[in-house]
Write a protein that holds these residues in place. Structure first.
Motif, short mmCIF file in Angstrom:
data_model
loop_
_atom_site.label_atom_id
_atom_site.label_comp_id
_atom_site.label_asym_id
_atom_site.label_seq_id
_atom_site.Cartn_x
_atom_site.Cartn_y
_atom_site.Cartn_z
N ILE A 202 -14.45 -10.25 -10.75
CA ILE A 202 -13.66 -9.41 -11.64
C ILE A 202 -13.15 -10.30 -12.77
N SER A 203 -13.40 -9.89 -14.02
CA SER A 203 -12.97 -10.64 -15.19
C SER A 203 -11.92 -9.84 -15.94
N ILE A 204 -10.79 -10.50 -16.27
CA ILE A 204 -9.70 -9.84 -16.97
C ILE A 204 -9.43 -10.62 -18.25
N ASN A 205 -9.50 -9.96 -19.41
CA ASN A 205 -9.32 -10.65 -20.67
C ASN A 205 -8.48 -9.80 -21.62
N LYS A 206 -7.45 -10.39 -22.21
CA LYS A 206 -6.59 -9.71 -23.18
C LYS A 206 -6.07 -8.38 -22.62
N THR A 207 -5.52 -8.46 -21.41
CA THR A 207 -5.03 -7.26 -20.73
C THR A 207 -3.65 -7.53 -20.17
N ASP A 208 -2.71 -6.59 -20.37
CA ASP A 208 -1.35 -6.70 -19.86
C ASP A 208 -1.10 -5.58 -18.86
N GLY A 209 -0.64 -5.96 -17.67
CA GLY A 209 -0.36 -4.96 -16.65
C GLY A 209 -1.62 -4.60 -15.90
N TYR A 210 -1.97 -5.39 -14.88
CA TYR A 210 -3.22 -5.17 -14.14
C TYR A 210 -2.95 -5.28 -12.65
N HIS A 211 -3.36 -4.27 -11.90
CA HIS A 211 -3.24 -4.27 -10.44
C HIS A 211 -4.62 -4.03 -9.83
N ILE A 212 -5.05 -4.91 -8.94
CA ILE A 212 -6.33 -4.75 -8.27
C ILE A 212 -6.08 -4.64 -6.77
N TYR A 213 -6.50 -3.54 -6.18
CA TYR A 213 -6.38 -3.29 -4.76
C TYR A 213 -7.72 -3.62 -4.10
N LEU A 214 -7.76 -4.72 -3.37
CA LEU A 214 -8.99 -5.15 -2.73
C LEU A 214 -9.16 -4.46 -1.38
N SER A 215 -10.42 -4.27 -0.99
CA SER A 215 -10.73 -3.80 0.35
C SER A 215 -10.92 -5.00 1.27
N LYS A 216 -11.03 -4.77 2.56
CA LYS A 216 -11.24 -5.88 3.50
C LYS A 216 -12.59 -6.55 3.25
N ASN A 217 -13.55 -5.80 2.74
CA ASN A 217 -14.88 -6.36 2.48
C ASN A 217 -14.97 -7.10 1.15
N SER A 218 -13.92 -7.03 0.34
CA SER A 218 -13.98 -7.66 -0.98
C SER A 218 -12.98 -8.80 -1.13
N LEU A 219 -12.50 -9.35 -0.02
CA LEU A 219 -11.49 -10.41 -0.09
C LEU A 219 -12.04 -11.71 -0.65
N ASP A 220 -13.38 -11.86 -0.66
CA ASP A 220 -13.98 -13.08 -1.24
C ASP A 220 -14.27 -12.93 -2.73
N CYS A 221 -13.75 -11.88 -3.35
CA CYS A 221 -13.97 -11.63 -4.77
C CYS A 221 -13.36 -12.74 -5.62
N GLU A 222 -14.10 -13.16 -6.65
CA GLU A 222 -13.62 -14.18 -7.59
C GLU A 222 -12.99 -13.48 -8.79
#
Length: 407
Positions: free
Chosen positions: A340-360
């Protein structure tokens, strides 16, 4: 007389992202270097077209096709090269680059840097188009009628000077296909400047069974976007690098164009759904305001650009999810996503699943970012993404570490 502003902007593209891409391609060598040289030739032809337009009037009819012939021929040369090297190049460039990111992330950083440099070219090119060519290429109104491309030998070449500050995040990838469709999609970025408003004429409407609006059954299935802690207070405003939109309201879109889902200009709409997605498709979410969207199935990548108060739920993404120039975005992963790439963004919430805990998660020029991790009880624990850093010179290189915010 100096060059037109859009020619100067294109020169910055050549001296920055393109130069970096050529440098890394040369270090890798072999077919990667050959491919880069052909791409460079195509970009120089594109610059020649911009110079010509800034000095001449637009020719009519077949004369314009003749003028664009060198660019079309160069695009075809790149396609032919790819077809001869199917063992190395995937049918879809976006799929290939995402695969490189995944396979070389912990093996060879040079290949990862090459992918980022290559994709940054299209991010910056897209920004140029949005700033200078929103209704098509601007031709000179008083000059002679264009007969041939000019400016092929003048102007800075890639690598002729130091690059400007690092560009933005990877771009929305250009979807591709095989055969004659492949030629058309490969040339989309080069041709976009000349299409103007006519670019929407080729859109194909999605049938009713491929999109669902305000469907109570889907609403019950998808659940709330944000089931964890309350979001932060209203984010601080951010100045967009793109020009202000036209006064007229752009039409809302939920269309499948080739292999790209265009979901654009939606406002105050809940429970939009994009289903029947395929692995080689990408989703481009643009100018969503106070709207929720669910993307079902497996998809290659998702780009969120210039959105405010967006709720996004998706199943599986094989490549990357990019959040660009946005505010107050909440994303829930139901399946897996590698990056997941975040650029020039204010106020960001990411809810991960158990299968996506290794997300970069990669972030730049962003604030108020939080990652929510699922617990055994079905709730979420919230963790802020660091925003404050300390950099020191250790005698050989700069060393940067995360610092705690004082107070």
């Amino acid at each position: 007389m100096g060059a037109a502003p859009y020619v100067e902007a294109f020169d910055l593209l050549l001296a920055g992202p393109v130069a970096e891409y050529l440098k890394i391609s040369k270090e890798i060598g072999a077919d990667v270097q050959k491919h880069a040289e052909m791409v460079h030739t195509g970009l120089k032809l594109e610059r020649a077209l911009l110079v010509t337009a800034s000095q001449c009037q637009q020719p009519a009819g077949n004369k314009l096709s003749d003028l664009l012939a060198p660019i079309s021929e160069q695009i075809q040369e790149v396609i032919t090269f790819r077809e001869k090297n199917q063992g190395k190049m995937n049918d879809a460039a976006m799929f290939y680059t995402n695969r490189v990111l995944k396979e070389y992330k912990d093996v060879d950083k040079k290949h990862v840097d090459w992918v980022k440099a290559y994709l940054n070219i299209w991010t910056e090119l897209q920004a140029c188009i949005k700033e200078f060519h929103t209704t098509g290429l601007s031709w000179n109104k008083t000059g002679p009628v264009a007969k041939e491309l000019s400016g092929l030998t003048s102007g800075p070449s890639a690598g002729s000077g130091p690059p400007p500050p690092p560009p933005g995040p990877p771009p929305p990838p250009v979807p591709t296909s095989s055969g004659s469709d492949d030629s058309a999609s490969r040339s989309a970025l080069f041709a976009q400047i000349n299409q103007g408003e006519s670019i929407t004429h080729a859109l194909k409407h999605v049938s009713d069974d491929m999109k669902t609006h305000n469907n109570p059954a889907l609403k019950a299935q998808s659940g709330p976007v944000c089931s964890g802690p309350k979001p932060l207070s209203a984010p601080k405003p951010q100045t967009s690098p793109f020009p202000k939109p036209a006064t007229k309201k752009e039409p809302a879109l939920l269309e499948l164009e080739g292999k790209m889902w265009r979901v654009e200009n939606q406002e105050n709409v809940s429970n939009l759904v994009t289903d029947n997605t395929e692995l080689k498709q990408v989703a481009y979410v643009f100018k969503y305001v106070n709207t929720t969207l669910q993307i079902k199935g497996k998809i290659n990548s998702i780009i969120v650009d210039n959105c405010k108060k967006l709720g996004l739920v998706f199943d599986d993404v094989m490549g990357i999810v990019e959040i660009i120039n946005s505010r107050d975005v909440k994303v829930q992963v139901m399946g897996k996503v590698p990056t997941i790439s975040i650029n020039k963004t204010d106020g960001y919430h990411i809810y991960l699943s158990k299968n996506s805990l290794d997300c970069e998660i990669v972030s730049a020029k962003s604030s108020e970012m939080n990652v929510l991790i699922p617990t055994e009880g079905g709730n979420f624990n919230e963790f802020p993404v660091p925003e404050q850093f300390k950099t020191l010179w250790n005698g050989q290189k700069l060393v940067t570490t995360v610092t705690e915010i004082a107070g």
